[in-house]
Design a protein around this motif. Structure first.
Motif, short mmCIF file in Angstrom:
data_model
loop_
_atom_site.label_atom_id
_atom_site.label_comp_id
_atom_site.label_asym_id
_atom_site.label_seq_id
_atom_site.Cartn_x
_atom_site.Cartn_y
_atom_site.Cartn_z
N GLU A 90 0.82 -1.22 0.00
CA GLU A 90 0.00 0.00 0.00
C GLU A 90 0.85 1.26 0.00
O GLU A 90 0.46 2.28 -0.57
N ASP A 91 2.01 1.19 0.65
CA ASP A 91 2.91 2.34 0.71
C ASP A 91 3.77 2.48 -0.55
O ASP A 91 4.58 3.39 -0.65
N GLY A 92 3.63 1.55 -1.48
CA GLY A 92 4.41 1.60 -2.71
C GLY A 92 5.81 1.01 -2.58
O GLY A 92 6.63 1.18 -3.48
N SER A 93 6.08 0.32 -1.50
CA SER A 93 7.39 -0.30 -1.30
C SER A 93 7.35 -1.72 -1.85
O SER A 93 7.38 -2.71 -1.12
N LEU A 94 7.27 -1.81 -3.17
CA LEU A 94 7.08 -3.10 -3.83
C LEU A 94 8.27 -4.04 -3.64
O LEU A 94 8.08 -5.24 -3.40
N ALA A 95 9.47 -3.52 -3.73
CA ALA A 95 10.66 -4.36 -3.57
C ALA A 95 10.72 -4.94 -2.15
O ALA A 95 10.99 -6.13 -1.98
N GLU A 96 10.44 -4.11 -1.16
CA GLU A 96 10.47 -4.57 0.23
C GLU A 96 9.37 -5.60 0.49
O GLU A 96 9.57 -6.58 1.20
N ALA A 97 8.18 -5.36 -0.11
CA ALA A 97 7.07 -6.32 0.05
C ALA A 97 7.44 -7.67 -0.56
O ALA A 97 7.20 -8.72 0.05
N GLY A 98 8.02 -7.64 -1.74
CA GLY A 98 8.43 -8.88 -2.40
C GLY A 98 9.53 -9.58 -1.62
O GLY A 98 9.50 -10.80 -1.44
N LEU A 99 10.49 -8.80 -1.14
CA LEU A 99 11.57 -9.38 -0.35
C LEU A 99 11.04 -9.99 0.94
O LEU A 99 11.46 -11.08 1.34
#
Length: 122
Positions: A90-99
């Motif tokens: 939701e915060d746009g932290s796609l790389a962190e979410a995937g990691l």
């Protein structure tokens, strides 16, 4: 008796999770949930070790209830893991979410396997 063992283990694991999460997260200036990641990986290793101890060293099943189901069940947290992953998305932290999602799964499985292998070897 089994319910009491799980309850007592949970009484240890829940505050341990909370305190560990707070201490670890306070040391990182990042959106990545290092605290939750750490307790989940540690719990995976411990549970893998306990499973091996039961299977190969005759650890009593009641100890697995106390430490595995109770402590590790309260120490690790799937709900917080999913909440934090969704929050990252939701915060746009796609790389962190995937990691967080892929890393938790892969490193958690590796930690459980390592714990199992270590205790089997001992």
């Amino acid at each position: 008796m089994p319910l009491l063992l799980v309850f007592l283990g949970g009484m240890l694991g829940a505050p341990l999770r909370y305190l560990t999460d707070k201490v670890i997260q306070a040391r990182h200036d990042s959106v990545f949930p290092f605290g939750t990641f750490t307790v989940n990986i540690a719990g995976s290793f411990i549970l893998g070790s306990l499973a091996a101890a039961v299977a190969t060293h005759g650890l009593p099943p009641n100890v697995l209830l106390l430490l595995g189901t109770g402590v590790c069940g309260a120490l690790t947290t799937f709900s917080t893991f999913t909440f934090e992953t969704v929050r990252l998305l939701e915060d746009g932290s796609l790389a962190e979410a995937g990691l967080n999602a892929i890393g938790s799964l892969l490193v958690g499985l590796a930690a459980a396997a390592a714990g199992y292998a270590l205790l089997t070897w001992l």
